[in-house]
Each structure stands twice: as C-alpha cells, then as structure tokens.
Design an enzyme around this catalytic site. Structure first.
Site, PDB file in Angstrom:
ATOM      1  CG  PHE A   1      42.185 -75.034  66.516  1.00 50.92           C
ATOM      2  CD1 PHE A   1      42.737 -76.174  65.937  1.00 50.92           C
ATOM      3  CD2 PHE A   1      41.993 -75.018  67.901  1.00 50.92           C
ATOM      4  CE1 PHE A   1      43.074 -77.279  66.717  1.00 50.92           C
ATOM      5  CE2 PHE A   1      42.331 -76.110  68.680  1.00 50.92           C
ATOM      6  CZ  PHE A   1      42.865 -77.233  68.084  1.00 50.92           C
TER       7      PHE A   1
ATOM      8  N   GLY B   1      40.475 -66.805  61.988  1.00 46.78           N
ATOM      9  CA  GLY B   1      40.411 -67.974  61.100  1.00 46.78           C
ATOM     10  C   GLY B   1      41.081 -67.683  59.770  1.00 46.78           C
TER      11      GLY B   1
ATOM     12  CB  THR C   1      31.780 -61.900  69.011  1.00 43.80           C
ATOM     13  OG1 THR C   1      32.269 -60.942  68.078  1.00 43.80           O
ATOM     14  CG2 THR C   1      31.819 -63.282  68.395  1.00 43.80           C
TER      15      THR C   1
ATOM     16  CE1 TYR D   1      36.439 -66.875  74.405  1.00 39.82           C
ATOM     17  CE2 TYR D   1      37.048 -67.755  76.553  1.00 39.82           C
ATOM     18  CZ  TYR D   1      36.778 -67.953  75.212  1.00 39.82           C
ATOM     19  OH  TYR D   1      36.850 -69.222  74.677  1.00 39.82           O
TER      20      TYR D   1
ATOM     21  CB  THR E   1      40.816 -78.102  72.656  1.00 38.11           C
ATOM     22  OG1 THR E   1      39.888 -78.552  73.638  1.00 38.11           O
ATOM     23  CG2 THR E   1      40.902 -79.134  71.545  1.00 38.11           C
TER      24      THR E   1
END
Ligand code: NAD
Ligand code: UDP
Length: 354
Positions: free
Chosen positions: A30, A55, A112, A165, A195
């Site tokens: 995004f 994605g 990640t 996370y 966002t």
C-alpha cells in the site's frame, strides 16, 4: 503544463539533485507503491524488492509504465541481491502491517523486521546509502502516556500475539541506531501512525478498509470490543509527503520521528462516519477485542513540525471520501457476485447487533 505538485510535494524539489538510484523494499505494498510513484515522478530510478505476501503487482501498474522502474520478487530475510546497481538511498518498508497478516506467521514477521533491516543495513554499508526505515506507533504498545512523544519508551507485552511486530520493529530501531552510531551511515526512522487510503487491499483487515468494504457490500461493520478505543488516522498523501521531508530535511537525524495525524477518534465514531458517508443499511456487529489491542493512540508530532516543517493537511472526511471512491471502483471491477446480502454475518456466534 508540466506536473509540479502532487501529494502536496513539490516534484521539482527532488530534481534539484542528480537523479538517484533508489531501492524500495515492500514496494508492491500500500505505502511502498505510492512511494515508488513519487520517487519516479521526481526523476529517480527505482527498484522494488517485494515477496508479494501482502503486496501486489496491481499496485505497481503506474510505476511499471516507467522505464526507470524495476520490480523484483525477493524476500528481504535473504541478503539483497549482489547483482543490483549501487543504491544512493534505501527505503525499507517490507513487513506486513495489518495485525491479521503479521500474526499469520509471527516468526516470519519477527525475522522480516529484524533480519530484513540487518540485510538492508549490510547493503547500505556496502553502497554508502542513506536509509529510511518504516517503524511504527506500535513501538509504544498500549501506551500509558498520551499523546505519544518520541521520548516515551512504550508499554509493550514482549510475549503477546502482537510482539512479533511490536518487538520486531523495536529491535529494528535498535539495529538501525547501532549501525548509524558505529558506521556514521545516515539513517531516518519514521514512527508511522495508522495510515489509510487508496491501494489498501480489500481484505487487508485493518479498520478503515474493513469498515468501508463492509459498508459498500452492505455487510455489518465489525467493531472489536466496546469501540471506545481510539486511533488517529492519517491519509496516505500526507504520510508520503512526510517520508520525503524526513529523508531530505536538513535538520533531520537518526532520531525517530512520529508521522501521523493527531486527529483522534474512537473506533465507534469511525464506524458511524463511514456509515453516514456510504449510506446503505449496514449495522454494527460487536466482536471480541483482540489481545493487547492498544486503548488510546495519538501522535505528538511536535518534532515533525519543528524539524521537518511537516504536518498532515487532509481532513479525515476528505481522506475517507477518496478511499471510499477507490474501494467502490475496485469492488465493482472485481467479482460483483462476491457481494453478500445484507446482514450476512449477523449469524456469527459473537454477534450482538446493536
Ligand atoms: P502492506 O502490507 O501493504 O505492505 C508491506 C509490503 O511488504 C507488502 O508489499 C509485502 O508483500 C511486503 N513484504 C512483507 N514481508 C516481506 C519480506 N519478508 N520480504 C519482502 N517483502 C515483504 O503494508 P503498508 O501499510 O504499506 O506498510 C508498509 C510499511 O509501513 C510496513 O513496514 C509497516 O510496518 C509500516 N507501517 C505502516 C502503517 C500503516 O498504517 N499503513 C503504520 C505503521 C507502520
Ligand atoms: N478494529 C475493529 N474492527 C475491525 C478492525 C479493527 O474494531 O474490523 C479495531 C481494532 O481492534 C483496533 C482498531 O480498530 O482497536 C485499529 O485496528 P487496525 O487493525 O486498523 O490497526 P492497529 O492500530 O490495531 O494496528
């Protein structure tokens, strides 16, 4: 007339300097795809590395028309491919951002966040590149200080389901800070608050996309918990302008900077706004609050205002209207038959329709 302004950014500003070779990890996501578009419009060459977990190539349709753009499928838990050109700048955005997705494979998310940034920094050191890192308001966890300034060290449960996370992003900040202290490499850390906007996936799972898609499909809006928890929502145009400002503002340093919109609302108020704007007959469906869900969140953006001269400009109603138009178009392009009849989810065992 040539296009000189977009997303509130003066595109000519990027052209004051020679065109740069830029790597965007998570470029098919995004935010990453909007960033690629901006960098290309500024005249730079851009390579996106993405494993396409959340994605999609669809997000890169505009970028792919530009000969200065390349999209490569690559997982950043592996070293950045040797055969790519030397990079002047690296934007590290690769990481699933929606709680639903980052909790799907928590060990991978942790890897990640930490291993990915390690590989990025190894490459930045080789290329002597400037690095931008997408950190998050989740480093503050369920905050006990409100609003959250960068100096607040947070309240994170290190063993809960969000920790892969939250702690992953915290550790990434540690790696970045130690790299910059020991090598002098220029590093910029954005702590991004919620966002939203066009190119979010309809099944992204975050609250704005969920509510809009549910309302457009005539389904009930799923409120987790009481709905009294708050968030502060930033429109993506504003955020991408903030990325540009943070990467290039003369006064910016490796100290993290909050980027977000301080306009705070409850989740219930957001649901009511979306219902008002979309219309239809959706109702509200209560579901359990996820574990460790932060109760209040609002950025203190004093540092962004003073160091970057940046602040968000797009009011929530305006950003939501643009996002509703995007999802409306996208859903009509996709399978119309997927649209379920009104109230189809009210049969959930958790349902308490009000
Ligand atoms: P997104 O899920 O749309 O994009 C993330 C991208 O990273 C996707 O294209 C995904 O396929 C890719 N990716 C994931 N793991 C990867 C890996 N191991 N290797 C290569 N690519 C990988 O999310 P987004 O909202 O665009 O978020 C982008 C970045 O901004 C993330 O790092 C996220 O943590 C951060 N952020 C976003 C928000 C927000 O509200 N959007 C808030 C805080 C932080
Ligand atoms: N939420 C909700 N309904 C949804 C999705 C999310 O009520 O369909 C709530 C969630 O529990 C949280 C807030 O909305 O309190 C924001 O969730 P999101 O997943 O967008 O982002 P977070 O800030 O939690 O990472």
């Amino acid at each position: 007339m040539a296009l000189v302004r977009q997303n509130g950014i003066d595109l000519r500003a990027g052209n004051k300097h020679a065109a740069r070779q830029i790597l965007v990890t998570g470029g098919a996501g995004f935010l990453g795809s909007h960033l690629c578009d901006l960098l290309l419009q500024q005249g730079h060459s851009v390579i996106s590395l993405d494993n396409y977990f959340t994605g999609s190539a669809r997000n890169l349709e505009e970028a792919s028309e530009n000969p200065q753009f390349r999209a490569i499928e690559h997982d950043i838990t592996d070293p950045i491919p040797e055969d790519l050109p030397r990079f002047d700048e690296i934007y590290n955005l690769a990481c699933p951002a929606s709680p639903v997705h980052y909790q799907m494979d928590p060990l991978k998310t942790a890897l990640t966040s930490a291993g990915g940034v390690w590989n990025v920094m190894a490459r930045a050191r080789r290329d002597n590149a400037r690095v931008f890192h997408a950190s998050t308001s989740e480093v503050y966890g369920d905050p006990t200080v409100h609003p959250q300034p960068e100096g607040y060290h947070g309240n994170v449960n290190p063993i809960g389901p969000r920790a892969c996370y939250d702690e992953g992003k915290r550790f990434a900040e540690t790696i970045l800070s130690d790299f910059t202290r020991s090598t002098g490499l220029p590093v910029r850390i954005a702590r991004i608050f919620n966002t939203y906007g066009p190119r979010m996936h309809p099944e992204d799972g975050r609250v704005v996309s969920n509510f809009i898609v549910q309302a457009l499909l005539g389904r009930d809006l799923t409120i987790y918990g009481s709905g009294r928890q708050t968030r502060s929502f930033c429109f993506m145009d504003d955020l991408i302008a903030g990325f540009d400002a943070l990467m290039h503002a003369p006064g910016a340093t490796a100290e993290p900077v909050n980027l977000g919109n301080p306009h705070e609302i409850t989740v219930l108020e957001l649901a009511e706004m979306v219902l008002d704007m979309v219309g239809g007959r959706s109702r509200i469906l209560r579901l359990p609050l996820p574990v460790d869900d932060p109760q209040r969140r609002r950025p203190d953006i004093s540092r962004a205002r003073s160091v970057l001269g940046w602040q968000p400009r797009v009011p929530l109603a305006e950003g939501l209207a643009a996002t509703i138009r995007y999802f409306d178009r996208r859903l009509s392009q996709e399978d119309q038959r997927a649209r379920k009849p009104l109230g189809a989810e009210a049969t959930s065992p958790f349902a308490a329709v009000i």
